[in-house]
Design a protein around this motif. Structure first.
Motif, PDB file in Angstrom:
ATOM      1  N   GLN A 215       0.818  -1.220   0.000  1.00 48.20           N
ATOM      2  CA  GLN A 215       0.000   0.000   0.000  1.00 48.20           C
ATOM      3  C   GLN A 215       0.849   1.267   0.000  1.00 48.20           C
ATOM      4  N   ILE A 216       2.038   1.180   0.554  1.00 45.87           N
ATOM      5  CA  ILE A 216       2.880   2.371   0.640  1.00 45.87           C
ATOM      6  C   ILE A 216       3.216   2.918  -0.743  1.00 45.87           C
ATOM      7  N   ASN A 217       3.131   2.087  -1.760  1.00 44.87           N
ATOM      8  CA  ASN A 217       3.413   2.530  -3.127  1.00 44.87           C
ATOM      9  C   ASN A 217       2.244   3.240  -3.782  1.00 44.87           C
ATOM     10  N   ASN A 218       1.084   3.200  -3.144  1.00 49.92           N
ATOM     11  CA  ASN A 218      -0.122   3.772  -3.745  1.00 49.92           C
ATOM     12  C   ASN A 218      -0.500   5.121  -3.150  1.00 49.92           C
ATOM     13  N   HIS A 219       0.367   5.665  -2.290  1.00 47.80           N
ATOM     14  CA  HIS A 219       0.003   6.894  -1.577  1.00 47.80           C
ATOM     15  C   HIS A 219       1.173   7.863  -1.527  1.00 47.80           C
ATOM     16  N   GLU A 220       0.839   9.107  -1.241  1.00 51.59           N
ATOM     17  CA  GLU A 220       1.853  10.142  -1.077  1.00 51.59           C
ATOM     18  C   GLU A 220       2.425  10.077   0.329  1.00 51.59           C
TER      19      GLU A 220
ATOM     20  N   ASN B  34      12.476  11.887   5.620  1.00 51.57           N
ATOM     21  CA  ASN B  34      13.036  10.554   5.828  1.00 51.57           C
ATOM     22  C   ASN B  34      12.014   9.443   5.617  1.00 51.57           C
ATOM     23  N   TRP B  35      10.727   9.779   5.550  1.00 48.81           N
ATOM     24  CA  TRP B  35       9.697   8.773   5.281  1.00 48.81           C
ATOM     25  C   TRP B  35       9.941   8.048   3.951  1.00 48.81           C
ATOM     26  N   TYR B  36      10.599   8.715   3.021  1.00 47.02           N
ATOM     27  CA  TYR B  36      10.864   8.040   1.746  1.00 47.02           C
ATOM     28  C   TYR B  36      11.706   6.785   1.959  1.00 47.02           C
ATOM     29  N   TYR B  37      12.516   6.783   3.015  1.00 46.47           N
ATOM     30  CA  TYR B  37      13.308   5.587   3.309  1.00 46.47           C
ATOM     31  C   TYR B  37      12.426   4.423   3.760  1.00 46.47           C
ATOM     32  N   PHE B  38      11.261   4.716   4.338  1.00 48.75           N
ATOM     33  CA  PHE B  38      10.367   3.630   4.724  1.00 48.75           C
ATOM     34  C   PHE B  38       9.884   2.888   3.475  1.00 48.75           C
ATOM     35  N   ARG B  39       9.596   3.671   2.441  1.00 51.91           N
ATOM     36  CA  ARG B  39       9.149   3.036   1.187  1.00 51.91           C
ATOM     37  C   ARG B  39      10.311   2.325   0.497  1.00 51.91           C
TER      38      ARG B  39
ATOM     39  N   GLU C 150       9.728  -0.801  -8.613  1.00 53.10           N
ATOM     40  CA  GLU C 150      11.090  -0.393  -8.939  1.00 53.10           C
ATOM     41  C   GLU C 150      11.156   1.101  -9.214  1.00 53.10           C
ATOM     42  N   SER C 151      10.113   1.647  -9.817  1.00 52.64           N
ATOM     43  CA  SER C 151      10.113   3.078 -10.131  1.00 52.64           C
ATOM     44  C   SER C 151      10.059   3.919  -8.863  1.00 52.64           C
ATOM     45  N   ARG C 152       9.232   3.494  -7.901  1.00 49.89           N
ATOM     46  CA  ARG C 152       9.188   4.200  -6.618  1.00 49.89           C
ATOM     47  C   ARG C 152      10.549   4.119  -5.920  1.00 49.89           C
TER      48      ARG C 152
END
Length: 568
Positions: free
Chosen positions: A135-140, A145-150, A166-168
């Protein structure tokens, strides 16, 4: 406390987790702790408390530790929490969802210990778990640093052979590169402040990435490791000889996560210092924290700093939030034969007495047993709680900590330690430096231009000196004000507090630390501020020495020498 062998650290870790054993929900998908609320629902608060101990449990398992109860309950909890048909289902996510934060330690578990959190699951359970994480790939996400969670989630999904983005992954890594400032320092996304997030977030996660993605992304992994080496040479200055780290910035309730960067360097195979030096920094920091009043009655961690304190908390600080400190137990993943386990603790290496960190807009004065950071009040939007106090003071000391305001009325409620405080004629409101209009960190001084209130501007120059620091304030104003130049907050917790006042001087001290102010220009008079209880991060009751002067409209020059001492 003995902290040498892996078994010593394992015992400490389990001892800290033991109080959680009776706190799990019926199906194990949440941990129910009493205490503070946060800016998210009770269900998410319980998910957070469930997830954060994994930062320590995963390395514990990876390093050979075993505890059947925790192994069983975490598998049970993940199975229940990711099953849409289960009453304890963790739920569907939305943009900027707190649950994305808690996905990170779960992803870490899939990467490092799939034999614990993935392989024992049935096919349907694996599908539920991976779908919930995806789900993390479907939301903003917030640009920080949250980008590191994804990044970690996509690495983990890829590692266990499940759909990932892979794109995310590539876009998020590119954004992390945009956050890099140089010399090992990062800024946490769109914010402006440079604080512990460079250490226990950006550097920590980048080193995890460097380990788990090294084979397929070797160049970037090597770059991340090199940056960590550069960062080490600055970050070592944040720790004093007693093990205390500078109380500065937000998220301080994570406590010994202050030292989590050092285990991450060992885990990734790099070290700027010998294992004995690193062991000394980590152990002294852990021991310092275990000597503080950081646990509540049931043995769980409290929200606060050196004692339970909701005043200093941010809006994202729930009862399970402090377990982010478990990151330091990444140590437990080190192999049994790692040199760290046999190393003897060593003192800090030889450090400069004054160290400038240009990327952090900071001067560090390292006096061995005490560290003071001088900063120019640079930070992002104050939406999380007390940013003025956490970033805007003139100086931050390991010996004194800083104070947060109960309100902006009256000096006692404002507790304006290490600030120049203005009270306009006819008012009770206290005005201090919030942000700098402009600033320079150069050579051995910091200069900032700021405005506490309309019609008043101040240029403050801070110069570290042997016994403390010198402040020079050039005030230009249109209003008659009473001005207080305030020193550090001195604890009332020990017997024997003494106060000395004289013409243009005030000294407040107790048996373990003290602060002395002397007016060198401006003919200021002594004044003692009886700060409201629970305003200081480390001491429940304090007194703040100050020098006071009534200034008329026009220009005023004030010079104050601030001397600190400890261990008397």
């Amino acid at each position: 406390m003995r902290l040498k062998t892996k078994k010593d650290y394992q015992n400490l870790f389990i001892e800290m987790l033991n109080p959680l054993r009776e706190k799990f929900s019926t199906s194990g998908a949440g941990i129910r702790l009493s205490g503070a609320g946060a800016g998210y629902s009770q269900k998410v608060i319980e998910i957070e408390a469930f997830a954060r101990p994994l930062w320590g449990l995963v390395p514990f398992w990876a390093g050979g530790g075993r505890d059947k109860m925790f192994e069983d309950v975490y598998r049970k909890g993940i199975t229940a929490g990711t099953n849409p048909e289960n009453p304890e289902y963790w739920g569907d996510c939305k943009d900027c969802d707190q649950r994305f934060v808690e996905m990170a330690p779960m992803a870490f578990g899939l990467l490092l210990t799939p034999q614990m959190l993935w392989e024992p699951l049935g096919e349907a359970e694996k599908e539920n778990f991976s779908s919930w994480l995806y789900q993390i790939n479907n939301h903003e996400l917030p640009k920080c640093n949250w980008y590191y969670f994804r990044i970690l989630v996509n690495l983990a999904l890829k590692a266990v052979g499940r759909p990932h983005s892979e794109s995310r992954l590539r876009c998020d890594l590119d954004y992390m590169e945009e956050c890099y400032l140089g010399d090992g320092w990062y800024v946490d996304g769109v914010s402006e402040q440079k604080d512990y997030y460079s250490a226990f977030a950006m550097q920590f996660y980048s080193l995890l990435y460097a380990v788990f993605a090294e084979k397929e992304d070797f160049t970037r992994s090597l770059r991340f490791k090199q940056r960590a080496l550069e960062f080490s040479s600055d970050f070592i200055y944040w720790f004093d000889g007693y093990g205390r780290a500078i109380p500065y910035g937000r998220s301080l309730l994570y406590r010994f996560a202050q030292a989590a960067f050092w285990p991450a360097t060992l885990f990734s195979g790099i070290q700027a210092f010998g294992p004995g030096v690193i062991k000394g920094v980590i152990n002294r920091n852990i021991r310092y924290w275990l000597e503080q009043d950081i646990f509540v009655g049931d043995g769980t961690l409290s929200v606060g700093y050196a004692y339970p304190n909701l005043t200093m908390a941010e809006r994202y600080n729930a009862p399970g939030s402090p377990y982010w400190c478990m990151k330091t137990f990444l140590l437990l993943a080190l192999p049994d034969a790692h040199p760290y386990w046999e190393a003897e603790e060593e003192a800090l290496p030889g450090l400069e007495r004054l160290h400038r960190i240009p990327r952090a807009d900071m001067l560090i004065q390292h006096r061995g047993k005490e560290v003071t950071a001088y900063v120019p009040a640079v930070y992002g939007k104050n939406m999380l709680g007390h940013f003025t106090e956490k970033y805007g003071k003139f100086a931050y000391s390991t010996s004194f900590s800083f104070s947060v305001a109960h309100s902006g009325d009256f000096l006692s409620e404002t507790a304006p330690d290490s600030m120049l405080a203005f009270v306009p004629e006819g008012e009770e409101r206290v005005f201090v430096r919030h942000r700098s209009i402009s600033y320079q960190v150069e050579g051995e001084r910091i200069v900032s231009q700021w405005s506490p209130l309309s019609g008043v501007t101040v240029v403050t120059e801070i110069l570290p000196v042997e016994e403390g620091h010198l402040r020079i304030h050039r005030i230009r104003g249109e209003r008659r004000c009473t001005v207080y130049d305030c020193g550090f907050a001195v604890s009332l917790q020990e017997e024997g507090l003494t106060v000395e006042m004289g013409k243009g001087l005030i000294e407040v001290k107790n048996p373990f630390h003290g602060c002395r102010l002397v007016s060198l220009e401006g003919e200021m008079e002594p004044f003692l501020i009886e700060a409201a209880p629970n305003t200081n991060l480390s001491y429940r009751n304090t007194r703040i020495p100050a020098l006071v002067k009534i200034i008329e409209p026009g220009e005023t020059l004030l010079k104050t020498n601030v001397e600190t001492f400890w261990g008397m």
